[in-house]
Design a protein around this motif. Structure first.
Motif, PDB file in Angstrom:
ATOM      1  N   GLN A  41       1.822   3.681   0.606  1.00  0.00           N
ATOM      2  CA  GLN A  41       2.899   3.213  -0.463  1.00  0.00           C
ATOM      3  C   GLN A  41       3.707   2.208   0.156  1.00  0.00           C
ATOM      4  OE1 GLN A  41       4.361   6.738  -2.077  1.00  0.00           O
ATOM      5  NE2 GLN A  41       2.688   7.307  -3.630  1.00  0.00           N
ATOM      6  N   LEU A  42       4.291   2.523   1.450  1.00  0.00           N
ATOM      7  CA  LEU A  42       5.127   1.735   2.077  1.00  0.00           C
ATOM      8  C   LEU A  42       4.551   0.381   2.122  1.00  0.00           C
ATOM      9  CD1 LEU A  42       6.862   3.886   4.455  1.00  0.00           C
ATOM     10  CD2 LEU A  42       7.981   2.934   2.483  1.00  0.00           C
ATOM     11  N   LYS A  43       3.353   0.322   2.836  1.00  0.00           N
ATOM     12  CA  LYS A  43       2.634  -0.893   2.893  1.00  0.00           C
ATOM     13  C   LYS A  43       2.326  -1.632   1.762  1.00  0.00           C
ATOM     14  CE  LYS A  43      -1.766  -2.720   4.992  1.00  0.00           C
ATOM     15  NZ  LYS A  43      -3.169  -2.059   5.385  1.00  0.00           N
ATOM     16  N   ILE A  44       1.949  -1.015   0.603  1.00  0.00           N
ATOM     17  CA  ILE A  44       1.949  -1.886  -0.574  1.00  0.00           C
ATOM     18  C   ILE A  44       3.213  -2.223  -0.818  1.00  0.00           C
ATOM     19  CG2 ILE A  44       1.457  -1.536  -3.060  1.00  0.00           C
ATOM     20  CD1 ILE A  44      -0.522   0.696  -2.374  1.00  0.00           C
ATOM     21  N   GLN A  45       4.300  -1.647  -0.942  1.00  0.00           N
ATOM     22  CA  GLN A  45       5.589  -2.153  -1.326  1.00  0.00           C
ATOM     23  C   GLN A  45       6.025  -3.238  -0.533  1.00  0.00           C
ATOM     24  OE1 GLN A  45       8.176   1.382  -1.164  1.00  0.00           O
ATOM     25  NE2 GLN A  45       7.458   2.005  -2.717  1.00  0.00           N
ATOM     26  N   GLN A  46       5.816  -3.192   0.950  1.00  0.00           N
ATOM     27  CA  GLN A  46       5.896  -4.173   1.793  1.00  0.00           C
ATOM     28  C   GLN A  46       5.288  -5.588   1.500  1.00  0.00           C
ATOM     29  OE1 GLN A  46       8.507  -4.245   4.461  1.00  0.00           O
ATOM     30  NE2 GLN A  46       8.212  -6.376   4.050  1.00  0.00           N
ATOM     31  N   GLU A  47       3.955  -5.490   1.149  1.00  0.00           N
ATOM     32  CA  GLU A  47       3.201  -6.258   0.883  1.00  0.00           C
ATOM     33  C   GLU A  47       3.888  -7.351  -0.647  1.00  0.00           C
ATOM     34  OE1 GLU A  47      -0.702  -4.520   0.409  1.00  0.00           O
ATOM     35  OE2 GLU A  47      -1.201  -4.950   2.677  1.00  0.00           O
TER      36      GLU A  47
END
Length: 227
Positions: A41-47
């Motif tokens: 989820q953090l990766k998706i948000q950062q992307e």
């Protein structure tokens, strides 16, 4: 009775022990899955943030370029002139700084002559300028080098550059430059001068095509030793 009781207690204890192990394993698996899910989820948000940042940057660049182009095409002569002057100034300043630093720096006849080769090899001046009398060596009354005979040296100290005429980036731009440098004869006298020069700068090939002194703004002499 006691034996059966102890047997059942042992069985229950072993069952509870294995149940605890299974529970611990399940909790670890659940925690790992939760951590992985959180990381994803953090990766998706950062992307998404990076994508939004790039989109905003692209949008800003597009709007800025559109704004700049509108200024270029503006019927208001003041707006058009200011925009073109700023761009011409930024393009020319680096080349002019390098040119002036080299042109006003020498310590003997040899280094005086080497200025032209340096400026040509670094594409800072045109060949026509290099072959002009601006690079001629001064002579004394006997026809020998005035620079070596007098011990003349020159040390560049700085400049202030002001663009003058407006171009479309394909012609020449005339630039006024206040140049400060030290002139020294042997070890006995130092003269610090600030002169105003007019420089012919070609926007197309980014080379200097000439320099002419307009006037002396300030000239201060200082004795460095008594004779």
């Amino acid at each position: 009775m006691n034996k059966n009781f102890k047997k059942w207690v042992s069985i229950i204890f072993i069952a509870l022990f294995f149940a605890l192990i299974v529970f611990t394993i399940l909790m670890n698996v659940t925690a790992t899955n939760s951590n992985n899910k959180a990381k994803n989820q953090l990766k998706i948000q950062q992307e998404k943030l990076d994508s939004n940042k790039n989109n905003y940057q692209d949008k800003f660049n597009d709007e800025f370029n559109q704004y700049k182009n509108n200024l270029y095409k503006s019927k208001d002569a003041k707006l058009s002139s200011i925009t073109l002057n700023n761009e011409n100034y930024s393009k020319a300043k680096d080349s002019l700084d390098k040119f002036l630093s080299s042109y006003f720096t020498y310590k003997n006849q040899k280094t005086f002559n080497e200025r032209k080769d340096y400026l040509l090899s670094n594409d800072l001046i045109t060949k026509s300028f290099a072959n002009s009398d601006k690079f001629d060596s001064p002579k004394d009354s006997t026809g020998n080098s005035y620079i070596d005979a007098s011990g003349l040296t020159s040390t560049y100290k700085g400049n202030s550059i002001y663009s003058n005429f407006i171009t479309n980036g394909k012609g020449s731009i005339s630039v006024y430059a206040l140049v400060t440098f030290d002139s020294q004869y042997r070890d006995s006298w130092v003269s610090t001068a600030t002169n105003l020069y007019k420089i012919d700068y070609n926007m197309e090939n980014m080379k200097i095509n000439g320099i002419n002194k307009i006037s002396t703004i300030e000239n201060k002499g200082t004795a460095t030793r008594s004779n």
